[in-house]
Design a protein around this motif. Structure first.
Motif, PDB file in Angstrom:
ATOM      1  N   PRO A  85      -0.685 -17.222  -6.145  1.00 13.20           N
ATOM      2  CA  PRO A  85      -1.929 -17.245  -5.952  1.00 13.20           C
ATOM      3  C   PRO A  85      -2.540 -16.599  -4.755  1.00 13.20           C
ATOM      4  CG  PRO A  85      -1.201 -19.388  -6.482  1.00 13.20           C
ATOM      5  CD  PRO A  85       0.032 -18.446  -6.183  1.00 13.20           C
ATOM      6  N   LEU A  86      -3.653 -16.215  -4.713  1.00 14.06           N
ATOM      7  CA  LEU A  86      -4.245 -15.283  -3.396  1.00 14.06           C
ATOM      8  C   LEU A  86      -4.430 -16.502  -2.487  1.00 14.06           C
ATOM      9  CD1 LEU A  86      -6.478 -12.611  -4.411  1.00 14.06           C
ATOM     10  CD2 LEU A  86      -4.021 -12.394  -3.980  1.00 14.06           C
ATOM     11  N   GLY A  87      -4.720 -17.716  -2.876  1.00 11.08           N
ATOM     12  CA  GLY A  87      -5.213 -18.722  -2.049  1.00 11.08           C
ATOM     13  C   GLY A  87      -4.068 -19.250  -0.905  1.00 11.08           C
ATOM     14  N   PHE A  88      -2.933 -19.068  -1.949  1.00 12.30           N
ATOM     15  CA  PHE A  88      -1.601 -19.366  -0.951  1.00 12.30           C
ATOM     16  C   PHE A  88      -1.031 -18.341   0.217  1.00 12.30           C
ATOM     17  CE2 PHE A  88       3.236 -19.843  -0.561  1.00 12.30           C
ATOM     18  CZ  PHE A  88       3.232 -21.014  -0.713  1.00 12.30           C
ATOM     19  N   ILE A  89      -1.616 -17.328   0.113  1.00  9.19           N
ATOM     20  CA  ILE A  89      -1.225 -16.232   0.775  1.00  9.19           C
ATOM     21  C   ILE A  89      -2.463 -15.808   2.038  1.00  9.19           C
ATOM     22  CG2 ILE A  89       0.713 -15.087  -0.123  1.00  9.19           C
ATOM     23  CD1 ILE A  89      -0.940 -13.222  -1.441  1.00  9.19           C
ATOM     24  N   PRO A  90      -2.911 -16.753   2.750  1.00 11.55           N
ATOM     25  CA  PRO A  90      -4.396 -16.419   3.514  1.00 11.55           C
ATOM     26  C   PRO A  90      -4.472 -15.016   4.281  1.00 11.55           C
ATOM     27  CG  PRO A  90      -3.137 -18.230   4.437  1.00 11.55           C
ATOM     28  CD  PRO A  90      -2.686 -18.068   3.092  1.00 11.55           C
ATOM     29  N   LEU A  91      -3.141 -14.753   4.651  1.00 15.40           N
ATOM     30  CA  LEU A  91      -3.032 -13.464   5.759  1.00 15.40           C
ATOM     31  C   LEU A  91      -3.249 -12.079   4.626  1.00 15.40           C
ATOM     32  CD1 LEU A  91      -0.301 -14.303   8.049  1.00 15.40           C
ATOM     33  CD2 LEU A  91      -2.653 -14.475   8.445  1.00 15.40           C
ATOM     34  N   TYR A  92      -3.017 -12.131   3.446  1.00 13.74           N
ATOM     35  CA  TYR A  92      -2.991 -11.307   2.605  1.00 13.74           C
ATOM     36  C   TYR A  92      -4.377 -11.218   1.706  1.00 13.74           C
ATOM     37  CZ  TYR A  92       1.308  -8.887   3.727  1.00 13.74           C
ATOM     38  OH  TYR A  92       2.514  -8.289   4.297  1.00 13.74           O
ATOM     39  N   ALA A  93      -4.729 -12.487   1.514  1.00 16.53           N
ATOM     40  CA  ALA A  93      -5.716 -12.501   0.562  1.00 16.53           C
ATOM     41  C   ALA A  93      -7.146 -11.674   0.626  1.00 16.53           C
ATOM     42  CB  ALA A  93      -6.424 -14.090   0.345  1.00 16.53           C
ATOM     43  N   PRO A  94      -7.563 -11.554   2.010  1.00 16.23           N
ATOM     44  CA  PRO A  94      -8.663 -10.527   1.842  1.00 16.23           C
ATOM     45  C   PRO A  94      -8.500  -9.053   1.597  1.00 16.23           C
ATOM     46  CG  PRO A  94      -8.566 -11.744   3.909  1.00 16.23           C
ATOM     47  CD  PRO A  94      -7.309 -12.114   3.001  1.00 16.23           C
ATOM     48  N   LEU A  95      -7.113  -8.613   1.897  1.00 14.78           N
ATOM     49  CA  LEU A  95      -6.606  -7.238   1.498  1.00 14.78           C
ATOM     50  C   LEU A  95      -6.516  -7.090  -0.082  1.00 14.78           C
ATOM     51  CD1 LEU A  95      -5.334  -4.584   2.300  1.00 14.78           C
ATOM     52  CD2 LEU A  95      -3.267  -5.816   2.301  1.00 14.78           C
ATOM     53  N   PHE A  96      -5.897  -8.034  -0.556  1.00 16.52           N
ATOM     54  CA  PHE A  96      -5.872  -8.054  -2.199  1.00 16.52           C
ATOM     55  C   PHE A  96      -7.023  -8.433  -2.941  1.00 16.52           C
ATOM     56  CE2 PHE A  96      -1.207  -8.144  -1.254  1.00 16.52           C
ATOM     57  CZ  PHE A  96      -0.834  -7.115  -1.986  1.00 16.52           C
ATOM     58  N   ALA A  97      -8.012  -8.906  -2.352  1.00 18.38           N
ATOM     59  CA  ALA A  97      -9.500  -9.141  -3.028  1.00 18.38           C
ATOM     60  C   ALA A  97      -9.896  -7.685  -3.258  1.00 18.38           C
ATOM     61  CB  ALA A  97     -10.335  -9.799  -1.982  1.00 18.38           C
ATOM     62  N   ARG A  98      -9.625  -6.686  -2.534  1.00 17.39           N
ATOM     63  CA  ARG A  98     -10.282  -5.324  -2.739  1.00 17.39           C
ATOM     64  C   ARG A  98      -9.357  -4.144  -3.137  1.00 17.39           C
ATOM     65  NH1 ARG A  98     -14.032  -8.081  -3.582  1.00 17.39           N
ATOM     66  NH2 ARG A  98     -15.619  -8.838  -2.533  1.00 17.39           N
ATOM     67  N   LYS A  99      -8.113  -4.489  -2.901  1.00 21.61           N
ATOM     68  CA  LYS A  99      -6.984  -3.520  -3.000  1.00 21.61           C
ATOM     69  C   LYS A  99      -6.064  -3.855  -4.053  1.00 21.61           C
ATOM     70  CE  LYS A  99      -7.994  -0.919   0.820  1.00 21.61           C
ATOM     71  NZ  LYS A  99      -8.195   0.256   0.801  1.00 21.61           N
ATOM     72  N   VAL A 100      -5.373  -2.740  -4.727  1.00 16.13           N
ATOM     73  CA  VAL A 100      -4.399  -3.084  -5.762  1.00 16.13           C
ATOM     74  C   VAL A 100      -3.183  -2.117  -5.425  1.00 16.13           C
ATOM     75  CG1 VAL A 100      -5.964  -3.550  -7.585  1.00 16.13           C
ATOM     76  CG2 VAL A 100      -5.296  -1.056  -7.224  1.00 16.13           C
ATOM     77  N   PHE A 101      -2.048  -2.421  -5.951  1.00 12.08           N
ATOM     78  CA  PHE A 101      -0.949  -1.638  -5.807  1.00 12.08           C
ATOM     79  C   PHE A 101      -1.080  -0.228  -6.200  1.00 12.08           C
ATOM     80  CE2 PHE A 101       1.046  -5.792  -5.656  1.00 12.08           C
ATOM     81  CZ  PHE A 101       1.819  -5.739  -4.319  1.00 12.08           C
ATOM     82  N   SER A 102      -0.634   0.609  -5.533  1.00  4.61           N
ATOM     83  CA  SER A 102      -0.576   2.169  -5.658  1.00  4.61           C
ATOM     84  C   SER A 102       0.041   2.465  -7.082  1.00  4.61           C
ATOM     85  CB  SER A 102      -0.265   3.100  -4.685  1.00  4.61           C
ATOM     86  OG  SER A 102      -1.136   2.701  -3.421  1.00  4.61           O
ATOM     87  N   GLU A 103       1.005   2.009  -7.237  1.00  6.57           N
ATOM     88  CA  GLU A 103       2.007   2.030  -8.604  1.00  6.57           C
ATOM     89  C   GLU A 103       2.163   0.737  -9.108  1.00  6.57           C
ATOM     90  OE1 GLU A 103       3.008   5.136  -9.723  1.00  6.57           O
ATOM     91  OE2 GLU A 103       1.867   5.919  -8.079  1.00  6.57           O
ATOM     92  N   PRO A 104       2.309   0.790 -10.614  1.00  6.41           N
ATOM     93  CA  PRO A 104       2.681  -0.526 -11.326  1.00  6.41           C
ATOM     94  C   PRO A 104       4.045  -1.107 -11.074  1.00  6.41           C
ATOM     95  CG  PRO A 104       2.784   1.452 -12.757  1.00  6.41           C
ATOM     96  CD  PRO A 104       2.278   2.065 -11.571  1.00  6.41           C
ATOM     97  N   LYS A 105       5.148  -0.093 -10.650  1.00  3.87           N
ATOM     98  CA  LYS A 105       6.493  -0.600 -10.488  1.00  3.87           C
ATOM     99  C   LYS A 105       7.202   0.389  -9.414  1.00  3.87           C
ATOM    100  CE  LYS A 105       9.299   2.578 -13.210  1.00  3.87           C
ATOM    101  NZ  LYS A 105      10.138   2.797 -14.485  1.00  3.87           N
ATOM    102  N   THR A 106       8.152  -0.233  -8.844  1.00  5.94           N
ATOM    103  CA  THR A 106       9.037   0.396  -8.159  1.00  5.94           C
ATOM    104  C   THR A 106      10.447   0.537  -8.534  1.00  5.94           C
ATOM    105  OG1 THR A 106       9.937   0.404  -5.845  1.00  5.94           O
ATOM    106  CG2 THR A 106       9.244  -1.655  -6.591  1.00  5.94           C
ATOM    107  N   ALA A 107      11.246   1.645  -8.176  1.00  5.20           N
ATOM    108  CA  ALA A 107      12.461   1.799  -8.700  1.00  5.20           C
ATOM    109  C   ALA A 107      13.495   2.112  -7.799  1.00  5.20           C
ATOM    110  CB  ALA A 107      12.416   3.042  -9.725  1.00  5.20           C
ATOM    111  N   ASP A 108      13.084   1.731  -6.370  1.00  4.80           N
ATOM    112  CA  ASP A 108      13.866   2.152  -5.256  1.00  4.80           C
ATOM    113  C   ASP A 108      14.859   0.894  -5.158  1.00  4.80           C
ATOM    114  OD1 ASP A 108      14.615   1.977  -2.411  1.00  4.80           O
ATOM    115  OD2 ASP A 108      12.776   2.832  -1.636  1.00  4.80           O
ATOM    116  N   PRO A 109      16.112   1.313  -5.142  1.00 11.84           N
ATOM    117  CA  PRO A 109      17.142   0.300  -5.216  1.00 11.84           C
ATOM    118  C   PRO A 109      17.358  -0.485  -4.008  1.00 11.84           C
ATOM    119  CG  PRO A 109      18.076   2.676  -5.807  1.00 11.84           C
ATOM    120  CD  PRO A 109      16.666   2.770  -5.287  1.00 11.84           C
ATOM    121  N   ALA A 110      17.099   0.026  -2.821  1.00 10.82           N
ATOM    122  CA  ALA A 110      17.267  -0.627  -1.439  1.00 10.82           C
ATOM    123  C   ALA A 110      15.879  -1.620  -1.415  1.00 10.82           C
ATOM    124  CB  ALA A 110      17.150   0.439  -0.075  1.00 10.82           C
ATOM    125  N   LEU A 111      14.767  -1.017  -1.646  1.00  9.62           N
ATOM    126  CA  LEU A 111      13.488  -2.028  -1.351  1.00  9.62           C
ATOM    127  C   LEU A 111      13.721  -3.155  -2.604  1.00  9.62           C
ATOM    128  CD1 LEU A 111      10.541  -2.676  -0.857  1.00  9.62           C
ATOM    129  CD2 LEU A 111       9.928  -1.009  -2.785  1.00  9.62           C
TER     130      LEU A 111
END
Length: 190
Positions: A85-111
């Motif tokens: 829930p965005l309310g659980f992450i107050p440092l990120y909530a304003p960012l994710f209120a207006r932004k979305v991930f650029s890609e729907p998945k990541t296949a990077d093994p290290a990440l």
């Protein structure tokens, strides 16, 4: 357009949920939470924002808030799901209120290996019955820091932020008598 339901129960949660499951399946839905699905074994198939996305073993699906999504798995797979829930992450909530991930998945093994480490730690905390909010929040902040740095964010699709604002207004005002005119007036429409 994919018919979907608003999962208000998720948006009412104040605490993240995380679990390991086999072959997830669900109806198309959306919520304001961030959702992640790490494929441990097999293949995870999902529809996200009208686009079919598949994640193989060791890959991670990223579902931004208010994205209509569903899981289609019909084969054997094992997945760790994390819903934040965005309310659980107050440092990120304003960012994710207006932004979305650029890609729907990541296949990077290290990440994905780093993300998996954090997910396993969260599962361990849950198995111990420990509800240390600061520790849980710390692991989630690590995951978000890794993903926003590597995958990046972009502006939410046009109209999604208004829909999100309306849903949150309705959720926060459900005990008050509201008319369509009240909602329209609140958002500057006549």
């Amino acid at each position: 357009m994919l018919q979907s339901i608003y999962e208000i129960d998720r948006d009412s949660d104040r605490y993240p949920v995380y679990w390991e499951c086999g072959s997830p399946r669900c109806l198309p839905h959306f919520h304001n939470c961030l959702e992640f699905a790490y494929t441990l074994e097999g293949r995870t198939e999902a529809v996200m924002g009208g686009r079919v996305v598949a994640a193989g073993e060791g890959e991670l699906l990223l579902v931004s808030g208010c994205t209509v999504h569903c899981y289609l798995n019909s084969r054997d797979s094992r997945v760790i799901l994390l819903i934040v829930p965005l309310g659980f992450i107050p440092l990120y909530a304003p960012l994710f209120a207006r932004k979305v991930f650029s890609e729907p998945k990541t296949a990077d093994p290290a990440l994905n290996g780093e993300v998996l480490h954090c997910l396993r730690k969260l599962l361990e905390l849950g198995q111990c019955g420990e509800r240390n909010e600061n520790l849980v929040r710390s692991y989630i902040y690590v995951v978000l820091g890794l993903l926003t740095g590597a995958v990046g964010l972009t502006d939410a699709p046009e109209g999604q932020t208004l829909s999100q604002d309306v849903l949150l207004f309705l959720q926060n005002s459900y005990r008050c008598p509201l008319s369509l005119e009240d909602v329209s007036r609140h958002f500057g429409y006549s």
